[in-house]
Design a protein around this motif. Structure first.
Motif, short mmCIF file in Angstrom:
data_model
loop_
_atom_site.label_atom_id
_atom_site.label_comp_id
_atom_site.label_asym_id
_atom_site.label_seq_id
_atom_site.Cartn_x
_atom_site.Cartn_y
_atom_site.Cartn_z
N GLY A 185 -24.49 -8.23 13.60
CA GLY A 185 -25.40 -7.25 13.04
C GLY A 185 -26.30 -7.88 12.01
N GLN A 186 -26.57 -7.15 10.94
CA GLN A 186 -27.48 -7.64 9.91
C GLN A 186 -26.88 -7.47 8.54
N LEU A 187 -27.42 -8.25 7.60
CA LEU A 187 -27.04 -8.11 6.19
C LEU A 187 -28.27 -8.37 5.35
N VAL A 188 -28.54 -7.48 4.40
CA VAL A 188 -29.63 -7.68 3.46
C VAL A 188 -29.10 -7.55 2.05
N THR A 189 -29.79 -8.19 1.13
CA THR A 189 -29.40 -8.16 -0.28
C THR A 189 -30.60 -7.75 -1.12
N GLY A 190 -30.33 -7.34 -2.34
CA GLY A 190 -31.42 -7.00 -3.24
C GLY A 190 -31.02 -7.16 -4.69
N ALA A 191 -32.01 -7.44 -5.51
CA ALA A 191 -31.76 -7.45 -6.95
C ALA A 191 -31.48 -6.05 -7.46
N THR A 192 -31.94 -5.05 -6.67
CA THR A 192 -31.69 -3.65 -6.98
C THR A 192 -31.22 -2.95 -5.71
N VAL A 193 -30.63 -1.78 -5.89
CA VAL A 193 -30.26 -0.97 -4.73
C VAL A 193 -31.50 -0.60 -3.94
N GLU A 194 -32.57 -0.28 -4.65
CA GLU A 194 -33.81 0.10 -3.98
C GLU A 194 -34.32 -1.01 -3.07
N GLU A 195 -34.30 -2.23 -3.55
CA GLU A 195 -34.79 -3.36 -2.76
C GLU A 195 -33.95 -3.56 -1.51
N ALA A 196 -32.62 -3.55 -1.66
CA ALA A 196 -31.75 -3.74 -0.51
C ALA A 196 -31.91 -2.63 0.51
N CYS A 197 -32.02 -1.40 0.04
CA CYS A 197 -32.21 -0.27 0.94
C CYS A 197 -33.49 -0.43 1.74
N ASN A 198 -34.57 -0.78 1.06
CA ASN A 198 -35.85 -0.96 1.72
C ASN A 198 -35.77 -2.05 2.79
N LEU A 199 -35.12 -3.18 2.47
CA LEU A 199 -35.00 -4.27 3.43
C LEU A 199 -34.14 -3.88 4.62
N ALA A 200 -33.13 -3.04 4.39
CA ALA A 200 -32.30 -2.58 5.50
C ALA A 200 -33.11 -1.75 6.48
N VAL A 201 -33.96 -0.88 5.96
CA VAL A 201 -34.84 -0.10 6.83
C VAL A 201 -35.77 -1.03 7.61
N LEU A 202 -36.32 -2.03 6.92
CA LEU A 202 -37.30 -2.92 7.54
C LEU A 202 -36.68 -3.85 8.58
N ILE A 203 -35.47 -4.36 8.34
CA ILE A 203 -34.91 -5.31 9.30
C ILE A 203 -34.58 -4.63 10.62
N GLU A 204 -34.17 -3.38 10.57
CA GLU A 204 -33.93 -2.65 11.82
C GLU A 204 -35.25 -2.41 12.56
N ARG A 205 -36.29 -2.07 11.83
CA ARG A 205 -37.61 -1.88 12.45
C ARG A 205 -38.13 -3.20 13.02
N ALA A 206 -37.95 -4.28 12.28
CA ALA A 206 -38.42 -5.59 12.74
C ALA A 206 -37.72 -6.01 14.02
#
Length: 265
Positions: A185-206
């Motif tokens: 699957g996938q794993l994303v990280t963020g300096a903030t919860v907001e950043e990680a959440c945003n990247l999770a949405v984007l990686i699935e779209r990508a």
């Protein structure tokens, strides 16, 4: 009369950044509330895979983090049923047990002091792409926050409940914010919860975009300099907060039970 039509791009970029700083303030949500909302956002965004996947965020004390209780799906997580655990996955606050697969979160938090939130899921299109054993290809403007920022682990280490898997995954992630895990699957990280959440949405779209494009022809690369410019422009803290606020408002319309009390977004 327009005053900015002759301004160069760098001046317009700086102006927009200042305006976003003025208009998008820091969130008043607690870490628990952000994490609960992220679980619901992930559920609505195609990240649901039964009980698979973990979402976590650092706690107040070193060596602790919040995560969901094993046995609950993303659509059942609330700010009140989240767990606070230590690096050994011993529960410090809450009832129930953490997913044993959370162990590799402990490893990532140890080696990456800049990471404060991790979203790991078996979302449909990232899992499908992972079956092909090919890296994520970012070739569309909206997904450029992941440009040259997504690692790839080609060798599946098996069920990630051992320390070996923690070492392998954290090493493969390196200094990137995301990683595609082959056959997983996938794993994303963020300096903030907001950043990680945003990247999770984007990686699935990508991943979805990549699969669609691969089915139609050959994916064409982005110009590297322009892609890096877009990566930096779309990866600012204020943009992460603005995106998260939108996703959170949408999630609250579908799942008003995930947070307690009135929420201002």
């Amino acid at each position: 009369m327009a005053d900015t039509l002759n301004d160069p791009k760098d001046v317009l970029v700086d102006r927009a950044a200042r305006q976003m700083s003025d208009h998008f303030a820091d969130s008043t949500l607690s870490t628990r509330q952000k994490l609960a909302l992220t679980c619901r956002i992930a559920f609505d965004g195609g990240h649901d895979s039964g009980l698979a996947g973990q979402i976590s965020a650092r706690g107040r004390e070193p060596g602790t983090y919040y995560t969901q209780r094993l046995g609950l799906g993303f659509d059942e997580i609330t700010e009140d049923n989240l767990l606070l655990v230590d690096e050994d996955l011993q529960v410090l606050e809450g009832e129930g047990m953490a997913n044993p697969a959370n162990r590799f979160h402990s490893w990532i938090y140890r080696v990456r002091e800049d990471v404060n939130c991790i979203v790991h899921t078996h979302s449909l299109h990232t899992a499908a792409l992972a079956m092909l054993e090919v890296p994520l290809v970012v070739s569309q403007m909206d997904t450029t926050p992941l440009y040259d920022d997504c690692a790839f682990l080609k060798d599946w280490p098996g069920v990630p409940v051992g320390n070996e898997e923690g070492e392998i995954i954290s090493a493969a992630l390196g200094d990137k914010r995301a990683i595609l895990l082959a056959h997983h699957g996938q794993l994303v990280t963020g300096a903030t919860v907001e950043e990680a959440c945003n990247l999770a949405v984007l990686i699935e779209r990508a991943a979805r975009l990549q699969l669609l494009a691969m089915a139609a022809g050959t994916v064409q690369p982005l110009d590297p300099a322009l892609a890096r410019e877009a990566h930096d422009w779309t990866s600012t803290d204020r943009r992460s907060k603005a995106n998260f606020a939108y996703y959170a408002r949408r999630a609250l319309r579908n799942h008003p039970d995930c947070v307690t009390g009135k929420v201002e977004l």
